[in-house]
Design a protein around this motif. Structure first.
Motif, PDB file in Angstrom:
ATOM      1  N   PRO A  85       0.649  -1.212   0.081  1.00  0.00           N
ATOM      2  CA  PRO A  85      -0.154  -0.013  -0.103  1.00  0.00           C
ATOM      3  C   PRO A  85       0.965   1.260   0.146  1.00  0.00           C
ATOM      4  CG  PRO A  85      -0.693  -1.670   1.902  1.00  0.00           C
ATOM      5  CD  PRO A  85       0.644  -2.042   1.155  1.00  0.00           C
ATOM      6  N   ILE A  86       0.588   2.153  -0.770  1.00  0.00           N
ATOM      7  CA  ILE A  86       1.346   3.357  -0.592  1.00  0.00           C
ATOM      8  C   ILE A  86       1.526   4.035   0.574  1.00  0.00           C
ATOM      9  CG2 ILE A  86       1.428   5.982  -1.540  1.00  0.00           C
ATOM     10  CD1 ILE A  86       1.789   3.778  -3.844  1.00  0.00           C
ATOM     11  N   GLU A  87       0.560   3.984   1.654  1.00  0.00           N
ATOM     12  CA  GLU A  87       0.705   4.496   2.867  1.00  0.00           C
ATOM     13  C   GLU A  87       1.367   3.850   3.774  1.00  0.00           C
ATOM     14  OE1 GLU A  87      -2.082   5.498   6.673  1.00  0.00           O
ATOM     15  OE2 GLU A  87      -3.117   5.047   4.841  1.00  0.00           O
ATOM     16  N   ASP A  88       1.683   2.637   3.518  1.00  0.00           N
ATOM     17  CA  ASP A  88       2.607   1.604   4.428  1.00  0.00           C
ATOM     18  C   ASP A  88       3.773   1.539   3.694  1.00  0.00           C
ATOM     19  OD1 ASP A  88       0.196   1.282   5.960  1.00  0.00           O
ATOM     20  OD2 ASP A  88       0.066  -0.778   5.382  1.00  0.00           O
ATOM     21  N   THR A  89       4.129   1.681   2.525  1.00  0.00           N
ATOM     22  CA  THR A  89       5.444   1.404   2.173  1.00  0.00           C
ATOM     23  C   THR A  89       6.454   2.436   2.446  1.00  0.00           C
ATOM     24  OG1 THR A  89       4.358   0.346   0.089  1.00  0.00           O
ATOM     25  CG2 THR A  89       6.896   1.115  -0.211  1.00  0.00           C
ATOM     26  N   GLU A 190       0.173  -5.863  10.984  1.00  0.00           N
ATOM     27  CA  GLU A 190      -1.201  -6.435  11.758  1.00  0.00           C
ATOM     28  C   GLU A 190      -1.959  -5.108  11.918  1.00  0.00           C
ATOM     29  OE1 GLU A 190      -2.479  -9.576  12.471  1.00  0.00           O
ATOM     30  OE2 GLU A 190      -0.663  -9.949  11.102  1.00  0.00           O
ATOM     31  N   ASP A 191      -1.471  -3.960  12.213  1.00  0.00           N
ATOM     32  CA  ASP A 191      -2.375  -2.741  12.488  1.00  0.00           C
ATOM     33  C   ASP A 191      -2.741  -2.051  11.271  1.00  0.00           C
ATOM     34  OD1 ASP A 191       0.141  -1.875  12.087  1.00  0.00           O
ATOM     35  OD2 ASP A 191      -0.019  -0.574  13.681  1.00  0.00           O
ATOM     36  N   SER A 192      -2.322  -2.527  10.041  1.00  0.00           N
ATOM     37  CA  SER A 192      -2.661  -1.744   8.837  1.00  0.00           C
ATOM     38  C   SER A 192      -4.093  -1.741   8.406  1.00  0.00           C
ATOM     39  CB  SER A 192      -1.650  -2.341   7.810  1.00  0.00           C
ATOM     40  OG  SER A 192      -2.233  -1.750   6.436  1.00  0.00           O
ATOM     41  N   ALA A 193      -4.709  -0.492   7.960  1.00  0.00           N
ATOM     42  CA  ALA A 193      -5.910  -0.527   7.484  1.00  0.00           C
ATOM     43  C   ALA A 193      -6.109  -1.345   6.170  1.00  0.00           C
ATOM     44  CB  ALA A 193      -6.162   0.846   7.223  1.00  0.00           C
ATOM     45  N   TYR A 194      -5.007  -1.811   5.553  1.00  0.00           N
ATOM     46  CA  TYR A 194      -5.041  -2.358   4.340  1.00  0.00           C
ATOM     47  C   TYR A 194      -4.646  -4.004   4.330  1.00  0.00           C
ATOM     48  CZ  TYR A 194      -4.358   2.612   3.188  1.00  0.00           C
ATOM     49  OH  TYR A 194      -4.367   3.824   3.115  1.00  0.00           O
TER      50      TYR A 194
END
Length: 267
Positions: A85-89, A190-194
């Motif tokens: 995900p763009i937000e997580d990368t 684990e806590d990712s929205a995606y």
């Protein structure tokens, strides 16, 4: 006179397939790898080149020119994958994939151009991707690097045409290679929205690669480009559905096309 060809990223996958095929066609082929090993397993010459290190690019190109007296074709293939995900990368990983897939490819292109201008001839083939024609979920950064390289191909083609140099791109769809092993995967936090959507899409992405085409199809297209008097700027090598997806993107409203992609990726 047999053409002298440089294929970057030729130790495995599509690059190895292209280099092997062209060698069998009688060309003088030099493949590259960051750390060449077991070179006796390769029918073509395998030399060191790391697209992130400009000195290794210069050394490899100079070695070929000193040995052969010319360089006719560059197959700009070296690259890496990235998912997430763009937000997580992590931003540093985004920059790293641009350094490899985009700036690295440009540095190789810039290094071979002086020799090709001197010869008043040459062909540069930038290996991009179907992903470069659309922003794919959880592969947005990969799409961005390949899309950028497509546009630079168009610009460079116009700039060097007067020197007798042809610049084209060839975009593969899904091919059965080991790209997944070298791809950067953003962890499934684990806590990712995606988290759930990303996990599902990793399985879809890997399945698409496993069921992909044989790299020989890319090699045949490169061979066709090399021997074309007036090659097109863009080539696409994929299955019918992949090619149709690009046509649909051109003709459908944006949101409708987005819905089709989201359905495919179960979003």
């Amino acid at each position: 006179m047999s053409k002298v060809i440089l294929v970057t990223g030729a130790s495995s996958g599509i690059g190895k397939g292209i280099a092997t095929f062209l060698h069998e066609k009688g060309y003088h082929v030099y493949g590259t790898s960051r750390k060449p090993k077991n070179i006796e397993n390769y029918p073509f010459k395998l030399i060191a080149l790391d697209v992130l290190k400009i000195e290794t690019i210069k050394n490899a190109v100079n070695f070929i020119i000193n040995k052969e007296g010319r360089l006719d074709v560059l197959v700009n293939n070296a690259g890496m994958g990235i998912t997430g995900p763009i937000e997580d990368t992590p931003s540093e990983e985004m920059k790293a994939v641009f350094d490899t897939n985009f700036f690295g490819a440009i540095d190789v292109l810039k290094t071979v151009l002086p020799q090709m201008r001197l010869q008043k001839s040459g062909t540069i083939i930038n290996v991009t991707s179907f992903a470069g024609y659309m922003g794919l979920p959880f592969r947005g950064m990969y799409s961005a690097t390949k899309g950028a390289l497509e546009l630079v191909t168009e610009a460079t083609s116009m700039e060097v045409k007067g020197f007798g140099i042809k610049v084209v791109s060839v975009a593969p769809g899904d091919f059965a290679t080991n790209i997944a092993q070298g791809r950067y995967h953003t962890p499934v936090f684990e806590d990712s929205a995606y988290r759930e959507d990303y996990k599902t899409n990793l399985d879809i992405i890997d399945a698409d690669v496993t069921g992909g085409m044989n790299p020989i199809e890319m090699a045949k297209t490169v061979y066709k480009i090399i021997n074309a008097k007036n090659p097109k700027i863009h080539y696409k090598v994929g299955n019918l559905l992949e090619k149709f997806s690009i046509v649909l993107k051109r003709i459908l409203p944006d949101r409708l096309y987005e819905k089709i992609l989201m359905n495919h990726y179960k979003l």
